[in-house]
Design an enzyme around this catalytic site. Structure first.
Site, short mmCIF file in Angstrom:
data_model
loop_
_atom_site.label_atom_id
_atom_site.label_comp_id
_atom_site.label_asym_id
_atom_site.label_seq_id
_atom_site.Cartn_x
_atom_site.Cartn_y
_atom_site.Cartn_z
NE ARG A 173 -4.27 -1.41 0.14
CZ ARG A 173 -4.39 -2.52 -0.62
NH1 ARG A 173 -3.42 -2.87 -1.44
NH2 ARG A 173 -5.49 -3.25 -0.57
CD GLU A 197 -3.66 2.58 -5.29
OE1 GLU A 197 -2.44 2.44 -5.10
OE2 GLU A 197 -4.44 1.65 -5.54
CG HIS A 246 -3.36 -1.40 -6.83
ND1 HIS A 246 -3.78 -0.74 -5.72
CD2 HIS A 246 -3.29 -2.71 -6.47
CE1 HIS A 246 -3.96 -1.60 -4.72
NE2 HIS A 246 -3.67 -2.81 -5.15
C1 DGY Z 1 -5.52 -6.40 -2.33
O1 DGY Z 1 -6.27 -7.37 -2.41
O2 DGY Z 1 -5.35 -5.80 -1.27
C2 DGY Z 1 -4.84 -5.99 -3.58
O3 DGY Z 1 -4.09 -4.86 -3.41
C3 DGY Z 1 -5.87 -5.81 -4.67
O4 DGY Z 1 -5.21 -5.78 -5.89
#
Ligand code: DGY
Length: 317
Positions: free
Chosen positions: A236, A265, A283
């Site tokens: 993240r 984002e 992402h």
């Molecule tokens: C998640 O599942 O947290 C991923 O980042 C989605 O792509």
């Protein structure tokens, strides 16, 4: 039949399945719902199948319909949801662990390779056909024998370690607790980030976004790294202080950066765009058909299990 608000468009097979089991409000145009719209659409719904783009903060959760008993997040991460606020309202929150581990570990290797081997610059040159091979053209860093620090040795961190071992990398890690030797598979544990960062030729961020990990990569901790280290983030964006990172890249303290995730984002700090040693993706961690199908199926199973038993093994609050 329980009524479910599905906040984002899913793959067709998942939409067919969720519509067979539940009375669904689908988002056929894949509109990005505002918090106001989420509150409005939750009226009369027993559950919400949400995604990481839905900001379910305290204020929003407090205004969700009284009928809503579960938020099944279509992601392993749940930083978009205020878990405490949901708990206070007796709303269960669930996530989709395991099924995206391999896909996310694969994209992490792409970030590591992209950053280490100067892929962004290479792509630009190849597209412009303006390059000339020479012995020192776009020389990057080799993974063989490099020390890979993994911040967060959960399922994804361990899957990254497994792939990185095949590249001949030496694995170090920091985690809240030391793993059993069976799970460590020879990886070297560091009980603090300073110790881990100081031996990381490359660091892969794979920890969850929490209050403790927010801006864990900052002006002070960037100085712990060997000069010329590489950092990648497939977890993240909240973990990186972008201004401090841009500064470290511009003075070559950090050699290159690989990012799949960003604070706020889809926006990213524009400072990154002027640095050629940044390899960026939008992402894509879980973006394979196999994984997205499995994630949505698990989010649907979580709803089903919860309504049938009042419990769910993937409940996170
Ligand atoms: C998640 O599942 O947290 C991923 O980042 C989605 O792509």
């Amino acid at each position: 039949m329980k009524k479910i608000l599905v906040t984002r468009k899913l793959l067709k097979s998942n939409e067919d399945r969720v519509s067979k089991i539940f009375d669904t409000k689908l988002n056929l145009n894949d509109e990005l719902y505002s918090q106001k719209k989420l509150i409005e659409l939750s009226k009369g719904c027993d559950g919400i199948l949400s995604s990481l783009t839905d900001k379910l903060d305290e204020q929003t959760i407090n205004q969700l319909s009284n009928t809503t008993k579960i938020i099944s997040n279509f992601a392993v991460g749940f930083g978009n949801i205020d878990l405490e606020a949901a708990k206070k309202r007796k709303i269960a929150v669930t996530n989709t662990p395991d099924v995206l581990t391999d896909a996310t570990a694969e994209i992490t290797m792409l970030l590591i390779l992209g950053a280490a081997r100067r892929a962004s610059e290479g792509i630009e040159h190849a597209k412009k056909s303006n390059w000339k091979w020479s012995a020192d053209f776009l020389i990057g860093k080799q993974l063989t024998g490099a020390r890979l620090g993994i911040l967060g040795m959960g399922r994804i961190g361990r899957a990254v370690a497994k792939l990185a071992r095949a590249f001949g990398m030496i694995i170090h890690y920091h985690n809240r607790s030391k793993l059993s030797s069976k799970l460590e598979m020879g990886a070297i544990y560091h009980d603090n980030i300073k110790s881990l960062f100081s031996v990381s030729d490359i660091l892969s961020i794979n920890c969850p976004a929490t209050k403790e990990t927010e801006n864990i990569i900052n002006a002070e901790s960037l100085e712990y790294f060997p000069t010329g280290a590489i950092i990648t983030n497939s977890a993240r964006g909240d973990m990186i202080d972008d201004e401090a990172m841009i500064n470290a890249l511009s003075r070559r303290k950090i050699y290159a950066l690989g990012l799949d995730v960003y604070k706020g984002e889809p926006k990213l700090n524009p400072g990154y765009l002027n640095i050629k040693d940044v390899f960026i993706l939008p992402h894509l961690g879980s973006a394979t058909k196999q994984t997205r199908t499995a994630m949505a199926n698990l989010a649907i199973n979580n709803l089903d299990e919860f309504f049938k038993t009042g419990r769910c093994k993937n409940k996170v609050n």
